[in-house]
Motif scaffolding. Structure first.
Motif, PDB file in Angstrom:
ATOM      1  N   LEU A  53      39.022  54.861   6.753  1.00 11.33           N
ATOM      2  CA  LEU A  53      38.668  53.983   5.639  1.00 11.33           C
ATOM      3  C   LEU A  53      39.436  54.334   4.376  1.00 11.33           C
ATOM      4  O   LEU A  53      39.739  53.450   3.561  1.00 11.33           O
TER       5      LEU A  53
ATOM      6  N   CYS B  30      32.680  50.579   8.391  1.00 14.57           N
ATOM      7  CA  CYS B  30      31.772  50.807   7.268  1.00 14.57           C
ATOM      8  C   CYS B  30      30.352  51.098   7.770  1.00 14.57           C
ATOM      9  O   CYS B  30      29.658  51.968   7.230  1.00 14.57           O
TER      10      CYS B  30
ATOM     11  N   TRP C 100      31.588  46.540   0.290  1.00 15.62           N
ATOM     12  CA  TRP C 100      31.111  47.386   1.388  1.00 15.62           C
ATOM     13  C   TRP C 100      29.931  46.696   2.073  1.00 15.62           C
ATOM     14  O   TRP C 100      29.016  46.224   1.421  1.00 15.62           O
TER      15      TRP C 100
END
Length: 1942
Positions: free
Chosen positions: A1623, A1604, A1634
């Protein structure tokens, strides 16, 4: 397939006057009643001219002869009776051989009673003797046939030949001598030479027949006769002729092979002792004369002396071997020692010649001889006394079978099918020979199959065959032979997965026929074995036994088949349906029920993996095959054939996969019985299928659709005829009424069928729709007819004038096939609907056609040609032509009778054709005159090629046999030829200039320069290219041109001050297309028109033909523009074909004469020559190709041999100084050779010269001249394709694209010493110890060739053509200082090492590497050795049958790890060493349990952790910015990723996570990208549950937070794309919330970031698709997680996402983007598109639906298919509401589009947004407005850019889309009610629709007359918009009426 029998030509008996009068006189004498009757019958026969009546009378005469009894007292026969017999004998001798009259006469003579047969034989002998003695050479063939007929079941004739034995042999000797003499004078006359060869072959065969039939008499005659008797001289002369034929290479192989048999036969007839015969023949084979005189007479040795010469042709021995095998008896007799020695000598002799054979035809002879020998040896072993030497010599482990097997392995991949077939027969015979030799041993039981399975030789052979690569086609036939001998059970015990493996190979088109043949052998044999075993077990009941063995058989063969059908891709299962499944059902029809039951047990929605057909598709495939085999039939109940429900069939007919639909259609259409009645269910299924399957983009699907429906129509026609016949005969009223009802249903179906097809031909219809509809309508016209007949369906009533107009306007299509089909269909439609007889319509069509013939768009001239051919059949064409001529001021005279009564006899078609050509010729003359003044104006306004194309098209279908106005045609032909020459003179300077594309005057030739200057007079400035960069306006009203005769003033034919835009492209197109049409027209004239000679009054003279040939010669040798000389070549090929077939000796010799001329010119060419030495020699290769292709393939190919000898001599470098005089011919020769090797028409005749060509190409690289090296490169590339075939797989280095070394050097033996010497020479210069770079010029080519070879496991160890000699030199090449050379050497080494030899070779190479760094370390040597080890280990790793490795390799590698760490200063060798470590440490290498390997892996991880890329302080670019740095980074990343991401569990190490973290944070993007790519592969493999090669266990937890963070900050776009791809596959539970470092982002903010990435990176397809995929997952998550209505910010963000989706649907987007967009729309269908809560709001949701519809109409089929998956995501209740028959599952895009619109209308009602729906759909219905400005722009574009396609969607049909919208919109509007749509909105839409309708109507009116032809695209677009506006106004009017009523 029904083969039509040849019609035998029957000719009457025709005798010369003297002979006829003599016979009449002799038959006119008095005699008894029977004799008088017989003579009268024969006199009547001689007086007749009808051959059939003559045959009847001869049969009558034969019956009369048979009944004549012998008079008492045995008096001599009556004179009249003898005269009758003589008449029959004369008739027999006079008639041609193939005339049935000869057979009838022979039958009549056979009927002669026994007492008269001796006199009949004497009489026939006299007649035949007279013919043999008196007739000339022109009658030799007839006499030969007569002699053959005498021996063809004709006892009297055979007696006659015995009487005339010496005369017959003397005749054959005389005839063959004459043939040999004449053959020398026929050089270049191929047809005459072929006729001579045929005659010579007949004479040799006939002489052999006489020798065989008179063998006993011959031997006795020679014993009694004195020396030098006539018989001996005749036989000696015959032997001399046979010898000359065998030693003359000009004779074709069939003649020489027959002569070889004749030689052996003659020796056998002369020498009675069989042992002496064997000794003499062996001497011939060994070329050794016998010293002693015993056995063979001296005259025989003298006459056959030519056969013993040392310089005799090599193939002569083959023909003698053939004679020995065919003419000597080997069956049923005991062989003597010499005969046995001869039989063993033959194969050794043939095999010794095998390596020197070049011609493929000779290779065929070799293969056939070896098979013939094996059959003879097998016959000899099956005799009473087995020959001991032969029995021992043919055992499997003996040397001779080993050599024969090597021949099989070398030739089983031969390009000729015949050679491959013979090698398979040879292999089978070798197995039988081994079996037979074993039977003669001590143990007789060894011959049984069970005993053979334990035979070590058989076991070794079988295992060796199974170990071979499956791409080798010869392997399948050999395995099939083993199945026949040993049974399928034996192979299945050795290879249990053999059925699955073979089924997996069925997807390869080249292997499918071979695999299916082997599969059939296997399952048939397996079934017989299993049933036989069960039958032998008496303890099991009969029923139980059948069920038991059948279940095992099904599990072995049927279940793997069903698994493949359900799960494999469609392209992999196509050939299973064609080759395998029908055979399986034929073998066991009861397996169908098992298949159906197994497939129906699968869930109905099971679709299988992506790209597979699923259970439904597999079921349809099985049912189709069963129906075609007659296993099942449709039933009247709801189950098809009692097995499948009809709704399932309806669903399958609309399936997404093309092949599933085709299989289902085949199930409906195909039938085992042609007269089977078509039931109503079948017609309903066709109605269900056809509308949505007309617009198929796949040519294969269209072809299958047409073919299957044709089968249905044929069945309908046959069954209708049967029903009509039965109705006429039926007396039962009920049955008669039933049949009449069926016929009525047929007519209704056909009317619907035709109406549907005609209705699809609307404006804007796609090419595929038009093509399919026209094909089907053409079939209806062909099979059933649109004309009304007594037995037809009166389909003409279904055709209206509108339908005919729709077909007529299809002629204007841009696609040639549509033009052809529509033109053919128009001729079959009723004339009343086509209306071409109407004068006004005919005149308007003629004007349109003439206007199109002057268009600058090339396809318009094709349209004009089709229109003119349509009008040719109309009687009113000539008045219309006169009217057009008057309007244009042309002098046109209608055809006048040139001969008496010619105008009466000439047909309307001939007069129309002549008048039309005359009119077009006058027009062309005027345009040529204008072009002679200004080519620029001609190119812009009236290019010449259109008229010429129309003339060629009108001439194309002329029937020259029915022409009457011959004199006028001759004059017309002369004018046409003259005008063609004038056209060529006008445009030749352009296409012959040095730079035709730019029209730059650079030619030094004065004539060409003058012509160019005349063209360029108007172009200013002349010394620049400004004109060609910018268009220039030319004033067409007045233009003054200066010529040699003074200024010329040109007036405009157009109106006003119109100006033309002329570009260089227009001038060039005009020029080369004009040259094309001139070539096509001249070629058509020469090929189609009869030749005018003194004996035949044709239309074109020999002088004109020769002039045309000279014209083509000039164009091909001087043109520079490829389009010009390529099409001149097409015309020249037509001419050369005509020359060879003409009866003129002069014309037949022209190709050889022209060929010698051009070769001489090439040989003497230099830079000053007119021949083009650039542009790959331009048209010179085409010229020579055309001349050589005229030579018949079956001839001796003397021209080809001469040409190839000359060219290869020129192509090879000369000794001495290189000059222009030697360079230019060499370049020409190389270019010409390249073209000849590429020419497929030369076939296998070119193969003997491949070796010489390859030598020339390799040696050409040594030239210092770049042009020679360039041409050598092109030639080398062509030869590689010619030798190894076209690329058979994506991997260029796959064994599919390679050849075994034995096969290669067997086919091209001359290349073995050449390549070896060249490689040795090149390897001696590559050593890099001196530090200097030395690169041999041809080394790269040598390594390329050698890299395409590989050793076969079946090769013997002691082979003369082995590959071991090349290995040391290839290894030495690895020391080169050139990187590419080292790499090529490593790649070339791999094929030379067998998989069993790889461990030892690798160990040897590793030991050559230093154990530690030193001052004298040679990095080039190290790098080359490491590369060789790496490539060998990769090859070892991919081999499925590799042996187990020991630990010596890992130990040797462990000792040299310094090569991979910092101690090695060279990054290039470090990189290769890292790659090598990655290979050794990977899975599937066979070393998992080695402790040394585990230690090596630990040390490798330590080495990686200590690298500069991992340790702190050493991560910059400074010290590592050296050559090889990037390669080192990539190798490091690959190894590290393999160790810590995709490695096996045994490599699990806690340092893996740390190492991977360093990789993804490395500052070098190369490292990050490779690491992320490895991670992505791993995640994909786990996601798909795939068992990949590198799918181990992840050695650390996936750090999603790290990914991320990378997604927020990564700057390298490919790395960012891979991060987002990973992802998007991670579960959202671990992805959200996130995080960015320590900060946690809201889901909406994360979505905004991803959307921002997508917006900013639309140029990066991968990143855009990845971000869109991840964003879509987040959108779905937001919508599903929100319990209440979304806020404004969320809706705005989702709107941005929707805008991105809409952007991804645009036509200009890449296919990958559209596919991802389709996937996202499909995934969001349940929660967004079909949600009842409208989470996105009505506008965004409708926009998403519009995106779906856009994708469903995209031009890419893959995009449409992907978008149609939304059906699978739609709730079933919604689907049932709009269509009750639709099941859950993917449907074809047209049906998905229809359902989509219906679903949207249904959803509007669910959402209570009907008014919005009506407004939205009405706006969609109207589409784009105000198109008039765009039309003008498009016209400009068309003028300026001739070949611009523009943004076209060739699949979408806007009118059909509008009608679909209108259908559902009308229903939705009626549901809206009167107050549904606000009045203001209705007014706005009405004004918009009215404005569009008015604008469209005005634009249509402004178009010229018949705009469907002159402005087809614009007319179609305006027509569509007018109808769309009209449909919208209709809907709005209906709403207005409802509101008024309310």
């Amino acid at each position: 397939m029904v083969v039509k029998k040849k019609t035998v030509k029957v000719e009457a008996v025709v005798l010369d006057d003297a002979k006829l009068e003599r016979l009449r006189t002799s038959l006119a004498v008095e005699g008894d009643t029977t004799g008088r009757e017989l003579a009268q019958t024969l006199l009547e026969c001689l007086a007749l001219t009808d051959p059939v009546q003559q045959i009847q009378l001869i049969k009558k005469a034969g019956a009369t002869l048979e009944g004549i009894a012998q008079p008492d007292g045995s008096p001599p026969p009556a004179h009249l009776l003898l005269a009758s017999v003589e008449a029959l004998c004369v008739m027999f001798v006079s008639v041609q051989a193939k005339n049935p009259l000869k057979r009838a006469t022979a039958s009549a003579l056979t009927s002669v009673p026994d007492w008269l047969q001796e006199q009949a034989a004497v009489c026939l002998s006299a007649c035949l003797s007279d013919g043999l003695a008196s007739q000339g050479s022109e009658h030799y063939s007839q006499l030969t046939d007569t002699i053959t007929a005498c021996l063809d079941g004709f006892p009297i004739g055979e007696r006659c030949i015995r009487i005339l034995q010496t005369d017959v042999f003397q005749f054959f000797q005389r005839a063959l001598s004459e043939y040999l003499h004449v053959n020398r004078s026929l050089s270049g006359r191929h047809v005459a030479q072929a006729q001579l060869m045929y005659s010579c072959l007949g004479a040799v065969k006939a002489s052999m027949l006489v020798l065989q039939r008179t063998q006993e008499l011959l031997g006795a005659g020679l014993k009694k006769a004195a020396p030098e008797c006539p018989l001996q001289r005749a036989l000696s002369g015959l032997m001399v002729c046979y010898t000359r034929i065998l030693t003359d290479e000009e004779f074709i192989q069939s003649v020489q092979s027959t002569a070889g048999m004749a030689v052996v036969l003659l020796i056998r007839c002369v020498m009675e002792n069989e042992e002496d015969v064997a000794k003499e023949v062996a001497g011939l084979l060994q070329c050794t004369k016998q010293c002693d005189s015993e056995g063979s007479p001296s005259w025989l040795r003298v006459s056959s002396a030519g056969l013993y010469e040392a310089a005799r042709p090599a193939a002569l021995v083959l023909y003698l071997c053939h004679g020995a095998l065919a003419m000597l008896s080997w069956r049923g007799r005991t062989l003597g020692p010499r005969a046995e020695a001869l039989l063993l000598l033959v194969p050794h002799t043939i095999l010794d010649l095998d390596t020197s054979v070049k011609e493929s035809s000779t290779a065929m002879v070799v293969a056939r001889m070896l098979t013939l020998w094996s059959g003879a040896a097998l016959d000899s072993l099956q005799g009473a006394m087995c020959p001991p030497l032969l029995s021992a010599a043919v055992r499997g482990d003996a040397p001779l079978p080993s050599r024969l097997l090597e021949h099989v392995y070398a030739h089983w991949e031969h390009p000729l099918d015949g050679v491959r077939h013979q090698t398979r027969s040879l292999f089978r015979n070798l197995l039988l020979l081994h079996q037979a030799s074993a039977a003669n041993g001590t143990d007789a039981d060894r011959t049984s199959s069970a005993a053979l399975t334990s035979d070590p030789y058989i076991t070794r052979l079988t295992r060796g065959l199974l170990a071979l690569e499956w791409h080798m086609r010869g392997k399948y036939g050999s395995l099939a032979c083993l199945v026949e001998l040993l049974g399928a059970g034996y192979l299945l015990s050795l290879e249990p997965r053999l059925p699955a493996r073979l089924l997996g190979l069925m997807g390869d088109q080249t292997l499918a026929p071979y695999a299916s043949d082997l599969l059939e052998k296997l399952f048939v044999s397996h079934k017989a074995q299993l049933s036989g075993q069960e039958a032998g077990e008496t303890a099991v009941s009969a029923a139980g036994s059948t069920e038991g063995w059948l279940e095992e058989w099904h599990s072995t063969w049927v279940r793997p088949l069903l698994e493949v059908l359900c799960k494999a891709r469609l392209d992999q299962t196509t050939y299973i349906l064609d080759y395998f499944l029908p055979r399986l059902l034929r073998c066991n029809p009861s397996s169908l029920s098992h298949m159906v039951q197994a497939l129906q047990e699968s869930p109905p929605t099971a679709t299988g993996p992506p790209g597979s057909r699923g259970a439904v598709g597999a079921l349809m495939t099985c049912l189709r095959a069963a129906r075609a085999q007659g296993v099942m039939r449709p039933s009247e109940e709801g189950l098809w054939g009692g097995l499948v429900p009809l709704p399932l069939l309806r669903h399958a007919l609309l399936h997404k996969h093309d092949q599933v639909r085709m299989d289902t259609l085949g199930l409906v259409c195909e039938s085992h019985r042609s007269t089977e009645t078509i039931c109503p269910q079948e017609m309903d299924l066709i109605r269900h299928f056809l509308p949505s399957n007309l617009n198929s983009q796949s040519p294969g699907v269209r072809q299958q659709t047409v073919s299957l429906i044709k089968k249905l129509l044929c069945r309908l026609k046959d069954s209708a005829q049967f029903l009509q016949k039965r109705v006429a005969q039926e007396k039962d009223p009920k049955k008669k009424e039933t049949d009449q009802h069926i016929l009525h249903s047929y007519k209704e179906f056909l009317c619907w069928f035709c109406e549907t097809l005609f209705g699809s031909l609307v404006p804007g219809a796609s090419f595929s729709t038009c093509l399919t509809a026209l094909h089907l309508l053409g079939m209806v016209a062909e099979l059933l007819s649109f004309f009304t007949g007594p037995d037809g369906f009166a389909l003409g009533e279904c055709v209206s004038e509108t339908h005919a107009d729709a077909v007529l306007f299809c002629v204007a299509s841009n696609f040639l096939e549509v033009k052809q089909l529509s033109s053919a269909l128009l001729r079959r439609l009723p004339p009343r609907v086509v209306r071409l007889e109407a004068a006004d319509r005919l005149h308007s069509l003629l004007e349109a056609a003439l206007g199109l013939s002057t268009s600058t768009r090339p396809f318009d001239s094709v349209t004009a040609a089709h229109l003119l051919n349509l009008l040719l059949h109309q009687p009113g064409l000539q008045p219309a032509l006169l009217l057009c001529a008057q309007q244009q001021g042309l002098p046109l005279q209608l055809p006048q009778p040139g001969e008496p009564q010619a105008s009466v006899q000439a047909s309307t078609l001939e007069r129309n054709r002549l008048a039309l050509i005359q009119f077009l010729l006058e027009c062309l003359k005027a345009e040529v005159a204008q072009a002679e003044q200004s080519l620029l104006q001609a190119a812009a306004a009236r290019p010449l090629y259109g008229r010429a194309h129309c003339i060629t098209a009108v001439l194309q279908y002329i029937n020259t046999g029915s022409l009457v106005l011959m004199s006028q045609w001759r004059c017309l032909v002369s004018e046409l030829v003259a005008v063609c020459y004038r056209m060529s003179d006008v445009v030749s300077p352009v296409v012959q200039s040095s730079s035709p594309e730019g029209l730059i005057p650079m030619d030094t030739d004065s004539e060409a320069s003058a012509g160019l200057q005349r063209i360029l007079q108007e172009i200013q400035p002349r010394d620049t290219n400004d004109f060609f960069n910018n268009s220039r306006q030319l004033d067409t009203q007045t233009q003054e041109l200066h010529t040699s005769d003074g200024p010329v003033r040109e007036e405009t034919k157009g109106s006003g001050g119109e100006a033309y835009r002329v570009t260089a492209q227009m001038v060039l197109v005009c020029s080369w297309r004009s040259m094309k049409e001139v070539s096509m027209l001249l070629g058509e004239l020469c090929q189609s028109l009869p030749l005018h000679t003194p004996n035949s009054h044709g239309l074109i003279t020999e002088e004109q033909v020769e002039g045309v040939g000279q014209y083509f010669r000039e164009q091909l040798l001087q043109s520079r523009h490829r389009g010009a000389f390529e099409l001149a070549y097409v015309g020249f090929v037509r001419l050369t074909d005509m020359l060879c077939k003409s009866g003129s000796k002069t014309l037949q010799r022209l190709p050889a004469h022209w060929l010698k001329e051009v070769l001489s010119e090439v040989r003497s060419s230099d830079p000053s020559s007119k021949l083009c030495a650039t542009r790959r020699s331009a048209g010179i290769p085409f010229y020579i190709q055309a001349l050589l292709s005229s030579e018949p393939k079956s001839s001796s190919c003397s021209l080809l041999k001469m040409t190839m000898r000359d060219l290869t001599a020129l192509a090879k470098p000369t000794q001495g100084t290189v000059t222009d005089a030697s360079t230019v011919p060499q370049v020409h020769a190389l270019n010409i050779l390249r073209a000849l090797y590429r020419d497929t028409r030369l076939g296998e005749n070119i193969v003997p010269f491949v070796a010489d060509g390859l030598q020339a190409a390799v040696l050409g690289f040594t030239s210092p001249i770049w042009a020679v090296r360039n041409s050598s490169t092109l030639l080398f590339s062509t030869l590689i394709t010619r030798i190894f075939g076209v690329k058979k797989g994506k991997d260029e280095h796959s064994k599919k694209n390679r050849m075994t070394g034995r096969e290669f050097f067997t086919r091209f033996p001359a290349l073995y010493p050449f390549l070896l010497s060249q490689l040795e020479q090149a390897a001696s210069s590559v050593d890099s110890d001196s530090g200097q770079v030395k690169l041999h010029p041809s080394l790269f080519l040598l390594l390329l060739v050698l890299g395409r070879l590989y050793p076969s496991p079946m090769d013997g160890s002691a082979t003369p053509l082995g590959l071991a000699a090349f290995m040391p030199f290839i290894i030495r090449c690895g020391c080169s200082a050139v990187y590419r050379t080292r790499e090529m050497a490593a790649r070339a080494l791999v094929p030379f090492v067998l998989v069993t030899q790889i461990p030892a070779t690798v160990q040897t190479l590793l030991e050559q590497l230093p154990l530690q760094p030193g001052p004298h370390t040679q990095q080039n040597h190290i790098h080359g050795t490491l590369l060789q080890v790496l490539f060998l280990l990769r090859s070892y790793q991919s081999d499925s049958l590799k042996p187990q490795l020991d630990g010596s390799i890992t130990a040797a590698l462990h000792q040299r790890l310094w090569l991979a760490d910092r101690r090695n200063p060279c990054l290039v060798t470090r990189a290769v060493c890292l790659d090598l470590l990655a290979c050794v440490c990977s899975l599937g290498f066979g070393l998992e349990e080695d402790t040394q390997l585990r230690s090596l892996c630990d040390d490798v991880i330590s080495l990686l952790m200590a690298s500069e890329l991992v340790t702190s302080g050493c991560r910059g670019d400074g010290p590592l910015a050296v050559p090889g740095y990037v390669q080192y980074l990539q190798s490091f990343a690959r190894l590290a990723s393999r160790m810590c991401v995709t490695g096996p569990d045994r490599m699990k190490d806690p340092r893996g996570a740390q190492l991977f973290g360093r990789l993804v944070h490395c500052p070098h993007y190369e490292v990050r990208e490779l690491a992320l790519e490895a991670l992505l592969r791993k995640v994909k493999a786990e996601d798909e549950d795939a068992e990949g090669e590198e799918c181990g266990v992840v050695t650390f937890d996936l750090d999603v937070q790290m990914l991320c963070r990378m997604a927020m900050h990564e700057t390298h776009l490919p790395c960012l794309a891979k991060v987002l791809q990973v992802l998007s596959m991670v579960p959202l539970s671990s992805l959200l919330p996130w995080t960015d470092g320590h900060a946690t982002l809201p889901d909406l903010q994360a979505l905004e970031h991803i959307l921002k990435v997508a917006q900013e990176n639309t140029h990066s397809v991968d990143l855009y698709c990845a971000s869109l995929t991840l964003a879509s997952r987040l959108v779905v998550h937001l919508v599903e997680e929100s319990a209440q209505e979304l806020n404004g910010a969320t809706v705005a963000c989702l709107g941005l996402w929707g805008a991105l989706l809409r952007q991804g649907c645009m036509e200009d987007q890449p296919t990958e983007v559209k596919l991802i967009t389709a996937d996202m729309l499909v995934e969001t269908t349940p929660c967004l598109l079909t949600s009842s809560t409208l989470p996105l709001g009505i506008s965004h949701t409708v926009a998403l639906w519009q995106s779906v519809f856009t994708l469903l109409q995209d031009e890419e089929q893959e995009v449409r298919d992907r978008a149609s998956h939304y059906i699978c995501s739609t709730p079933q209740d919604l689907l049932s509401a709009v269509h009750s028959d639709v099941a859950a599952g993917a449907l074809c895009p047209p049906v998905a589009l229809q359902l989509g619109v219906a679903l949207l209308c249904q959803l509007f009602q669910v959402w209570d947004q009907v008014a919005v729906g009506v407004t939205t759909l009405t706006e969609w219905l109207l589409g784009d407005c105000m198109p008039d400005m765009r039309a003008e722009e498009n016209t400009d574009v068309d003028e300026e850019f001739l070949f611009e396609k523009g943004d076209l969607n060739l699949w979408a049909e806007p009118l059909q889309w509008a009608r679909l919208l209108h259908t559902h919109l009308a229903a939705l509007a009626s549901a809206a009610g009167p107050a549904g749509v606000p009045p203001a909105e209705r007014r706005r839409l009405s004004e918009l629709a009215q404005a569009q309708a008015q604008a469209s109507e005005q634009a249509l009116v402004a178009l010229p007359t018949l705009p469907q032809f002159s402005a087809a695209l614009e007319h179609a677009r305006l027509s569509v918009q007018r109808e769309r506006a009209g449909l919208a106004l209709g809907i709005l009017g209906m709403l207005q009426e409802d509101s008024l009523l309310s």
